[in-house]
Design a protein around this motif. Sequence first.
Motif, PDB file in Angstrom:
ATOM      1  N   ARG A  86      -1.483   4.256   1.184  1.00 33.35           N
ATOM      2  CA  ARG A  86      -2.020   2.668   1.886  1.00 33.35           C
ATOM      3  C   ARG A  86      -2.356   1.467   0.212  1.00 33.35           C
ATOM      4  O   ARG A  86      -2.048   0.777   0.611  1.00 33.35           O
ATOM      5  CB  ARG A  86      -4.261   3.026   1.905  1.00 33.35           C
ATOM      6  N   ASN A  87      -3.323   2.530  -0.813  1.00 30.30           N
ATOM      7  CA  ASN A  87      -1.989   2.008  -2.058  1.00 30.30           C
ATOM      8  C   ASN A  87      -0.941   1.260  -2.825  1.00 30.30           C
ATOM      9  O   ASN A  87      -1.780  -0.153  -2.804  1.00 30.30           O
ATOM     10  CB  ASN A  87      -3.044   2.532  -3.259  1.00 30.30           C
ATOM     11  N   ASP A 114      -9.145  -1.808   8.066  1.00 31.23           N
ATOM     12  CA  ASP A 114      -8.490  -1.114   6.679  1.00 31.23           C
ATOM     13  C   ASP A 114      -7.250  -1.102   7.286  1.00 31.23           C
ATOM     14  O   ASP A 114      -5.666  -1.349   7.014  1.00 31.23           O
ATOM     15  CB  ASP A 114      -9.030  -0.781   6.201  1.00 31.23           C
ATOM     16  N   ASN A 141     -13.266   7.730   1.438  1.00 37.26           N
ATOM     17  CA  ASN A 141     -12.792   6.502   0.845  1.00 37.26           C
ATOM     18  C   ASN A 141     -13.933   4.703   1.030  1.00 37.26           C
ATOM     19  O   ASN A 141     -13.148   4.300   1.053  1.00 37.26           O
ATOM     20  CB  ASN A 141     -11.504   6.275   0.922  1.00 37.26           C
ATOM     21  N   PRO A 197      -4.711   7.364   1.567  1.00 41.89           N
ATOM     22  CA  PRO A 197      -5.525   6.573   0.670  1.00 41.89           C
ATOM     23  C   PRO A 197      -3.977   6.424  -0.440  1.00 41.89           C
ATOM     24  O   PRO A 197      -4.093   4.995  -1.068  1.00 41.89           O
ATOM     25  CB  PRO A 197      -6.284   7.707   0.167  1.00 41.89           C
ATOM     26  N   ASN A 221      -2.015  -2.559  -2.370  1.00 39.00           N
ATOM     27  CA  ASN A 221      -1.891  -2.644  -4.281  1.00 39.00           C
ATOM     28  C   ASN A 221       0.236  -3.169  -5.088  1.00 39.00           C
ATOM     29  O   ASN A 221      -0.739  -3.889  -6.302  1.00 39.00           O
ATOM     30  CB  ASN A 221      -2.854  -1.032  -4.948  1.00 39.00           C
ATOM     31  N   GLU A 222       0.342  -2.687  -4.729  1.00 38.01           N
ATOM     32  CA  GLU A 222       1.846  -2.875  -4.931  1.00 38.01           C
ATOM     33  C   GLU A 222       2.573  -4.183  -4.372  1.00 38.01           C
ATOM     34  O   GLU A 222       4.058  -3.753  -4.247  1.00 38.01           O
ATOM     35  CB  GLU A 222       2.472  -1.351  -5.476  1.00 38.01           C
TER      36      GLU A 222
END
Length: 315
Positions: A107-108, A2, A30, A104, A112-113
């Motif tokens: 990373r998101n 990750d 996480n 976190p 995600n975006e």
Amino acid sequence: MDLSIVIPLLNEEESLPELTEWIKRVMVENGFSYEILYIDDGSTDHSWEIISRLRQGDPEHIKGIKFQRNYGKSAALNEGFKAAKGEVIITMDADLQDSPDEIPGLRNMILNENYDLVSGWKKIRYDNTLTKNLPSKLFNAATRKVSGIYLHDFNCGLKAYRKKVVKSIEVYGEMHRYIPVIAKWSGFRKIGEKVVEHRPRKYGVTKFGLSRFINGFLDLASITFVGKYGKRPMHFFGSWGSLSFGIGFVSIIYLLVAKIMNPEVSLSNRPAFYIGLTAMIIGSQLFLAGFLGELISRNSPGRNHYLVEEKIGLD
């Protein structure tokens, strides 16, 4: 994997154990698979011994690179980017002023975006001295104006990158301040920003002085020129050379016509003669610089290196 956490450092022996435990706690909470890459930029204290000891206690997650001497933060980041294996790469400083709790969220934003790069913004700072704050504001304003990237804090060490970004760019000199600009010139245009926590320095002293801002503006001019004209230097030097030579040539022709019309006129006593002659010489020199730049560019190993986003129907 990750995450790859890339951490350049110079003489940060006090903070390394605490920082490592903090990062590991965030990763476990996480459920991330991760690696921590410490890049020792020629430390003269016991930083490397501590990194070696930390690796012995956790060889699965902790890795290190030690420079023989101090090369600078850009060199450390470049080597860390080469070694990183994670899908998302996080960079942060080793002095505990960057909070691993921000990882976190960064990373998101990448996953995600769909950002290519996310830069931290230390909106509330604990080092707001006049000698640091004012030059920083001027530096960031100039970089926003020149690059068209509207970030508040280009020099924030806490950033997140998509893997493809760090594998496609090269960071050298003191260009770490301009990684968002380098990324944009390489075609990665989705660049975002996240407000992050800035913590007071707990150990040691800052490794950067006022001179970094002077060097920063010189680097900005350099990277802007290379980004726009690195593969076509004649377009820059030739344009200005043509303009300068043209102004000089027209001035000399005007004076020659005036001399023909009035033989009593002395050319050597007129300032326009020397201005025109100087303009023609400068124009010729700019043309020569353009030709030399083209020769260097055409013989460069990277002359036909282009970043390809996708291919269809090709092996």
